[in-house]
Design a protein around this motif. Sequence first.
Motif, short mmCIF file in Angstrom:
data_model
loop_
_atom_site.label_atom_id
_atom_site.label_comp_id
_atom_site.label_asym_id
_atom_site.label_seq_id
_atom_site.Cartn_x
_atom_site.Cartn_y
_atom_site.Cartn_z
N ALA A 125 0.85 -1.14 0.13
CA ALA A 125 0.03 0.06 -0.16
C ALA A 125 0.68 1.31 -0.04
O ALA A 125 0.62 2.24 -0.81
CB ALA A 125 -0.96 -0.14 1.11
N HIS A 126 2.01 1.19 0.80
CA HIS A 126 2.77 2.28 0.82
C HIS A 126 3.26 2.68 -0.75
O HIS A 126 3.36 3.87 -0.96
CB HIS A 126 4.11 2.02 1.50
N HIS A 127 3.79 1.51 -1.48
CA HIS A 127 4.39 2.05 -2.66
C HIS A 127 2.89 2.18 -3.72
O HIS A 127 3.49 2.95 -4.66
CB HIS A 127 5.20 0.72 -3.05
N ARG A 128 2.12 1.74 -3.60
CA ARG A 128 0.82 2.31 -4.41
C ARG A 128 0.70 3.51 -4.27
O ARG A 128 0.55 4.19 -5.16
CB ARG A 128 -0.27 1.35 -4.09
N GLY A 129 0.92 4.41 -2.95
CA GLY A 129 0.84 5.54 -2.79
C GLY A 129 1.89 6.39 -3.43
O GLY A 129 1.41 7.41 -3.90
N GLN A 130 2.95 5.81 -3.46
CA GLN A 130 4.12 6.41 -3.96
C GLN A 130 3.99 6.49 -5.71
O GLN A 130 4.30 7.44 -6.12
CB GLN A 130 5.42 5.68 -3.75
N VAL A 131 3.42 5.36 -6.20
CA VAL A 131 3.19 5.53 -7.52
C VAL A 131 2.02 6.31 -7.85
O VAL A 131 2.15 7.40 -8.79
CB VAL A 131 2.59 3.97 -8.08
N ALA A 132 0.88 6.48 -7.02
CA ALA A 132 -0.22 7.38 -7.39
C ALA A 132 0.28 8.98 -7.04
O ALA A 132 0.27 9.63 -8.04
CB ALA A 132 -1.29 7.21 -6.54
N GLN A 133 1.33 9.20 -6.36
CA GLN A 133 1.98 10.52 -6.15
C GLN A 133 2.80 10.97 -7.11
O GLN A 133 2.70 11.87 -7.88
CB GLN A 133 2.64 10.48 -4.81
N ALA A 134 3.59 9.81 -7.69
CA ALA A 134 4.52 9.94 -8.68
C ALA A 134 3.63 10.50 -9.96
O ALA A 134 3.86 11.19 -10.79
CB ALA A 134 5.47 8.97 -8.95
N LEU A 135 2.60 9.72 -10.17
CA LEU A 135 1.94 10.16 -11.32
C LEU A 135 1.23 11.30 -11.34
O LEU A 135 1.37 12.24 -12.24
CB LEU A 135 0.87 9.14 -11.65
N ARG A 136 0.50 11.91 -10.18
CA ARG A 136 0.10 13.05 -10.23
C ARG A 136 1.13 14.32 -10.11
O ARG A 136 0.86 15.25 -10.83
CB ARG A 136 -0.45 13.14 -8.66
N LEU A 137 2.17 13.81 -9.56
CA LEU A 137 3.42 15.19 -9.62
C LEU A 137 4.14 15.12 -11.13
O LEU A 137 4.56 16.27 -11.37
CB LEU A 137 4.26 14.84 -8.52
#
Length: 156
Positions: A125-137
């Motif tokens: 879940a931590h890394h899924r959040g990092q993926v979502a954040q990277a995509l957004r940013l």
Amino acid sequence: MSATSPLAETWAIGARISRYLLDGVPAAALDATPSGKGRTVRDQFAHLHDVRLLWLKAARPDLMDGLAKLGSGSGADHGALAAALGASAAAIERMVADAEAGDGRVKGFKPHVTAFVGYLLSHEAHHRGQVAQALRLTGTPLDKKVAFGMWEWGVR
């Protein structure tokens, strides 16, 4: 592989959520990283697979047949990432089911298999959040269907 217990099924659902996220990432965004350094989106998914292998190697090397580390900078495309994640998820599911049917433990992890599943789900879940954040940013936010779909555990 069908889940043999609610705990193994819980792991399998969480693993399918990671795969669902991968399926929602445009191919052009696999190399996204918000700061230009650190793990790319592609490397985040490779890392999930590689950590699963780390645990399999330590606890159940007999389940590693046909599994290989991807590593950072692998260049794996969607298909290769999906195949690797699917195979490592199935091996972890088997390890969890076997641990439950046995002494309730995963070699090298304390205190028990339920905590191990919690640990892995939290990690992913931590890394899924990092993926979502990277995509957004980087200007390619997740489609809302995918962003909300990750929370639909009853249908994944």
